[in-house]
Design a protein around this motif. Structure first.
Motif, PDB file in Angstrom:
ATOM      1  N   VAL A 219       0.849  -1.193   0.000  1.00  0.00           N
ATOM      2  CA  VAL A 219       0.000   0.000   0.000  1.00  0.00           C
ATOM      3  C   VAL A 219       0.880   1.237   0.000  1.00  0.00           C
ATOM      4  CG1 VAL A 219      -1.703   1.350   1.290  1.00  0.00           C
ATOM      5  CG2 VAL A 219      -1.887  -1.146   1.209  1.00  0.00           C
ATOM      6  N   ALA A 220       0.633   2.125  -0.956  1.00  0.00           N
ATOM      7  CA  ALA A 220       1.237   3.460  -0.964  1.00  0.00           C
ATOM      8  C   ALA A 220       0.110   4.463  -0.764  1.00  0.00           C
ATOM      9  CB  ALA A 220       1.951   3.728  -2.282  1.00  0.00           C
ATOM     10  N   ALA A 221       0.308   5.390   0.148  1.00  0.00           N
ATOM     11  CA  ALA A 221      -0.757   6.332   0.466  1.00  0.00           C
ATOM     12  C   ALA A 221      -0.204   7.735   0.668  1.00  0.00           C
ATOM     13  CB  ALA A 221      -1.504   5.889   1.725  1.00  0.00           C
ATOM     14  N   VAL A 222      -0.997   8.714   0.253  1.00  0.00           N
ATOM     15  CA  VAL A 222      -0.751  10.123   0.536  1.00  0.00           C
ATOM     16  C   VAL A 222      -2.016  10.649   1.193  1.00  0.00           C
ATOM     17  CG1 VAL A 222      -0.187  12.392  -0.405  1.00  0.00           C
ATOM     18  CG2 VAL A 222       0.728  10.323  -1.505  1.00  0.00           C
ATOM     19  N   LEU A 223      -1.883  11.272   2.351  1.00  0.00           N
ATOM     20  CA  LEU A 223      -3.062  11.690   3.105  1.00  0.00           C
ATOM     21  C   LEU A 223      -2.885  13.091   3.672  1.00  0.00           C
ATOM     22  CD1 LEU A 223      -5.840  10.593   4.225  1.00  0.00           C
ATOM     23  CD2 LEU A 223      -4.593  10.098   6.350  1.00  0.00           C
ATOM     24  N   GLY A 224      -3.934  13.899   3.531  1.00  0.00           N
ATOM     25  CA  GLY A 224      -4.002  15.205   4.172  1.00  0.00           C
ATOM     26  C   GLY A 224      -5.268  15.288   4.998  1.00  0.00           C
ATOM     27  N   VAL A 225      -5.136  15.745   6.239  1.00  0.00           N
ATOM     28  CA  VAL A 225      -6.273  15.837   7.162  1.00  0.00           C
ATOM     29  C   VAL A 225      -6.331  17.233   7.745  1.00  0.00           C
ATOM     30  CG1 VAL A 225      -7.300  14.947   9.297  1.00  0.00           C
ATOM     31  CG2 VAL A 225      -6.111  13.384   7.735  1.00  0.00           C
ATOM     32  N   THR A 226      -7.514  17.849   7.716  1.00  0.00           N
ATOM     33  CA  THR A 226      -7.751  19.154   8.320  1.00  0.00           C
ATOM     34  C   THR A 226      -8.984  19.068   9.204  1.00  0.00           C
ATOM     35  OG1 THR A 226      -6.810  20.295   6.398  1.00  0.00           O
ATOM     36  CG2 THR A 226      -8.178  21.602   7.895  1.00  0.00           C
ATOM     37  N   ASP A 227      -8.821  19.461  10.465  1.00  0.00           N
ATOM     38  CA  ASP A 227      -9.932  19.438  11.424  1.00  0.00           C
ATOM     39  C   ASP A 227     -10.622  18.079  11.471  1.00  0.00           C
ATOM     40  OD1 ASP A 227      -9.478  22.132  12.034  1.00  0.00           O
ATOM     41  OD2 ASP A 227     -10.800  22.804  10.430  1.00  0.00           O
ATOM     42  N   GLY A 228      -9.803  17.017  11.390  1.00  0.00           N
ATOM     43  CA  GLY A 228     -10.329  15.681  11.540  1.00  0.00           C
ATOM     44  C   GLY A 228     -10.984  15.087  10.314  1.00  0.00           C
ATOM     45  N   ARG A 229     -10.911  15.796   9.177  1.00  0.00           N
ATOM     46  CA  ARG A 229     -11.541  15.297   7.956  1.00  0.00           C
ATOM     47  C   ARG A 229     -10.493  15.202   6.837  1.00  0.00           C
ATOM     48  NH1 ARG A 229     -16.733  15.164   9.374  1.00  0.00           N
ATOM     49  NH2 ARG A 229     -17.426  14.341   7.360  1.00  0.00           N
ATOM     50  N   VAL A 230     -10.687  14.238   5.964  1.00  0.00           N
ATOM     51  CA  VAL A 230      -9.751  13.994   4.865  1.00  0.00           C
ATOM     52  C   VAL A 230      -9.975  15.041   3.779  1.00  0.00           C
ATOM     53  CG1 VAL A 230      -9.051  12.370   3.077  1.00  0.00           C
ATOM     54  CG2 VAL A 230      -9.685  11.516   5.349  1.00  0.00           C
ATOM     55  N   ASP A 231      -8.936  15.835   3.502  1.00  0.00           N
ATOM     56  CA  ASP A 231      -9.056  16.817   2.420  1.00  0.00           C
ATOM     57  C   ASP A 231      -8.182  16.477   1.213  1.00  0.00           C
ATOM     58  OD1 ASP A 231      -6.510  17.545   3.277  1.00  0.00           O
ATOM     59  OD2 ASP A 231      -7.200  19.339   4.319  1.00  0.00           O
ATOM     60  N   HIS A 232      -7.360  15.455   1.336  1.00  0.00           N
ATOM     61  CA  HIS A 232      -6.567  14.988   0.188  1.00  0.00           C
ATOM     62  C   HIS A 232      -6.189  13.539   0.441  1.00  0.00           C
ATOM     63  CE1 HIS A 232      -3.850  15.378  -3.304  1.00  0.00           C
ATOM     64  NE2 HIS A 232      -3.090  14.526  -2.637  1.00  0.00           N
ATOM     65  N   VAL A 233      -6.352  12.684  -0.575  1.00  0.00           N
ATOM     66  CA  VAL A 233      -5.969  11.285  -0.419  1.00  0.00           C
ATOM     67  C   VAL A 233      -5.620  10.698  -1.773  1.00  0.00           C
ATOM     68  CG1 VAL A 233      -8.379  10.486  -0.554  1.00  0.00           C
ATOM     69  CG2 VAL A 233      -6.640   9.027   0.513  1.00  0.00           C
ATOM     70  N   ARG A 234      -4.541   9.957  -1.799  1.00  0.00           N
ATOM     71  CA  ARG A 234      -4.145   9.154  -2.943  1.00  0.00           C
ATOM     72  C   ARG A 234      -3.752   7.786  -2.399  1.00  0.00           C
ATOM     73  NH1 ARG A 234      -6.187  12.872  -4.920  1.00  0.00           N
ATOM     74  NH2 ARG A 234      -5.452  14.228  -6.621  1.00  0.00           N
ATOM     75  N   LEU A 235      -4.227   6.735  -3.055  1.00  0.00           N
ATOM     76  CA  LEU A 235      -4.027   5.385  -2.545  1.00  0.00           C
ATOM     77  C   LEU A 235      -3.766   4.441  -3.708  1.00  0.00           C
ATOM     78  CD1 LEU A 235      -4.257   3.827   0.198  1.00  0.00           C
ATOM     79  CD2 LEU A 235      -6.629   3.360  -0.413  1.00  0.00           C
ATOM     80  N   ALA A 236      -2.699   3.645  -3.599  1.00  0.00           N
ATOM     81  CA  ALA A 236      -2.371   2.659  -4.629  1.00  0.00           C
ATOM     82  C   ALA A 236      -1.975   1.358  -3.973  1.00  0.00           C
ATOM     83  CB  ALA A 236      -1.252   3.166  -5.533  1.00  0.00           C
ATOM     84  N   LEU A 237      -2.272   0.254  -4.683  1.00  0.00           N
ATOM     85  CA  LEU A 237      -2.026  -1.078  -4.131  1.00  0.00           C
ATOM     86  C   LEU A 237      -1.098  -1.867  -5.052  1.00  0.00           C
ATOM     87  CD1 LEU A 237      -5.708  -2.056  -3.224  1.00  0.00           C
ATOM     88  CD2 LEU A 237      -4.077  -0.751  -1.850  1.00  0.00           C
ATOM     89  N   GLY A 238      -0.282  -2.706  -4.462  1.00  0.00           N
ATOM     90  CA  GLY A 238       0.553  -3.638  -5.199  1.00  0.00           C
ATOM     91  C   GLY A 238       0.305  -5.057  -4.727  1.00  0.00           C
ATOM     92  N   GLY A 239       0.723  -6.025  -5.518  1.00  0.00           N
ATOM     93  CA  GLY A 239       0.571  -7.424  -5.161  1.00  0.00           C
ATOM     94  C   GLY A 239      -0.831  -7.971  -5.338  1.00  0.00           C
ATOM     95  N   VAL A 240      -1.744  -7.147  -5.894  1.00  0.00           N
ATOM     96  CA  VAL A 240      -3.141  -7.579  -5.992  1.00  0.00           C
ATOM     97  C   VAL A 240      -3.706  -7.484  -7.403  1.00  0.00           C
ATOM     98  CG1 VAL A 240      -3.660  -7.006  -3.586  1.00  0.00           C
ATOM     99  CG2 VAL A 240      -4.004  -5.277  -5.369  1.00  0.00           C
ATOM    100  N   ALA A 241      -2.957  -6.951  -8.354  1.00  0.00           N
ATOM    101  CA  ALA A 241      -3.503  -6.702  -9.690  1.00  0.00           C
ATOM    102  C   ALA A 241      -2.404  -6.812 -10.742  1.00  0.00           C
ATOM    103  CB  ALA A 241      -4.152  -5.322  -9.755  1.00  0.00           C
TER     104      ALA A 241
END
Length: 327
Positions: free
Chosen positions: A242-264
């Motif tokens: 799993v590769a992830a990029v996450l941004g959180v402001t005031d407890g809520r997700v305002d930016h997310v990128r998610l990629a998976l390996g080994g499954v496709a």
């Protein structure tokens, strides 16, 4: 012995010109191609050595440009990569032994082919990727390490790259040069799902060459991570990554990128999970629900059903760790 010609390219344009020969292949570090030559899976009429082409790693303020001939070790150890794109550095280090990282190039890593044992055994098993129309013995064979997303009745292999999973989550673009000029393709669109033609693995035209990879500047306030789950701690391919990029402001997700390996069969960008998370609470329950939504499309085989829950738990853990860093 299978004869082939060998030439060293002076620059990218010279490489493309030399690769105009039918059946030519580009040779970088050779950590995958040489193995395939030895196994007679690959039988190129010509090899064009591109190890002398651009290996620049340059931060331009708006993003990072990495020459396709850059060695994986050089990228992983680069100060800007470690500071601003830590998930990329971690993915490379998780990907192979130090000796292989020292030889392998970025372009070659992107273009590496599956490590499916049925693909490698040219004499013992049927493989549509190796011989189109022959059949796929992995479907009813030992398929514990094979794909659960994006498969077809023709192929259930997984893409082996750790680097590509990180690049997919980082919104990387791939620069190409071919006989008709240059173009840029998002990393997420470079590799193809197998469908009825698993032998066609990318959108590259014949003779087209990867010249560089470009990463956009990190989104302010975000953090990135890479986690690889495997059977042993070193030199093993991912069961799930799993590769992830996450941004959180005031407890809520305002930016997310998610990629998976080994499954496709390609680096899997988790668009369904991203859409479910954006604007919602950055909580463990929300992360698991988004992961379950992404894996709802999974089509596990006889031996790899465990990957569904493993992927869900890994996504949840990685996003949870990033959210705690932002707290």
């Amino acid at each position: 012995m299978i004869p082939f010609t060998y030439a060293t390219a002076g620059d990218a344009a010279d490489a493309v010109r030399r690769a105009g020969t039918d059946g030519a292949r580009y040779l970088g570090g050779g950590t995958n191609l040489v193995d395939l030559l030895r196994q007679t899976v690959e039988r190129p009429a010509a090899l064009v050595d591109v190890t002398g082409l651009s290996s620049v790693i340059e931060y331009r303020g708006e993003g990072l440009l990495i020459g396709a001939a850059a060695r994986n070790t050089a990228v992983a150890e680069h100060r800007v990569v470690r500071e601003r794109y830590p998930s990329l550095s971690r993915a490379i280090v998780a990907g192979a032994s130090a000796q292989i990282r020292n030889m392998a190039t970025v372009g070659g890593n992107i273009m590496q082919r599956t490590r499916c044992p049925y693909f490698y055994d040219a004499d013992g098993f049927r493989c549509n990727k190796r011989n189109p129309g022959q059949g796929c013995d992995a479907l009813d064979g030992f398929n514990r390490t094979h794909a659960i997303l994006g498969t077809s009745s023709s192929c259930v292999t997984v893409h082996p790259s750790d680097l590509c999973v990180a690049l997919a989550a980082l919104d990387a673009d791939v620069h190409l040069l071919g006989a008709d000029g240059s173009r840029t393709v998002p990393l997420t669109e470079l590799h193809r799902l197998p469908g009825d033609h698993p032998e066609v693995e990318t959108v590259l035209e014949p003779g087209e060459l990867i010249t560089a990879v470009e990463l956009p500047a990190p989104v302010p306030g975000t953090r990135s991570a890479y986690r690889k789950v495997r059977d042993r701690a070193s030199y093993a391919f991912a069961l799930v990554s799993v590769a992830a990029v996450l941004g959180v402001t005031d407890g809520r997700v305002d930016h997310v990128r998610l990629a998976l390996g080994g499954v496709a069969p390609k680096p899997w960008r988790a668009h369904t999970a991203e859409q479910a998370l954006l604007g919602g609470p950055a909580t463990g329950d929300a992360f698991r629900a988004a992961a379950e939504a992404e894996l709802a499309a999974a089509n596990p085989l006889r031996d790899n059903g465990f990957k569904v829950e493993l992927a869900i738990r890994t996504i949840t853990a990685v996003l949870g760790g990033l959210a705690k860093e932002d707290a």
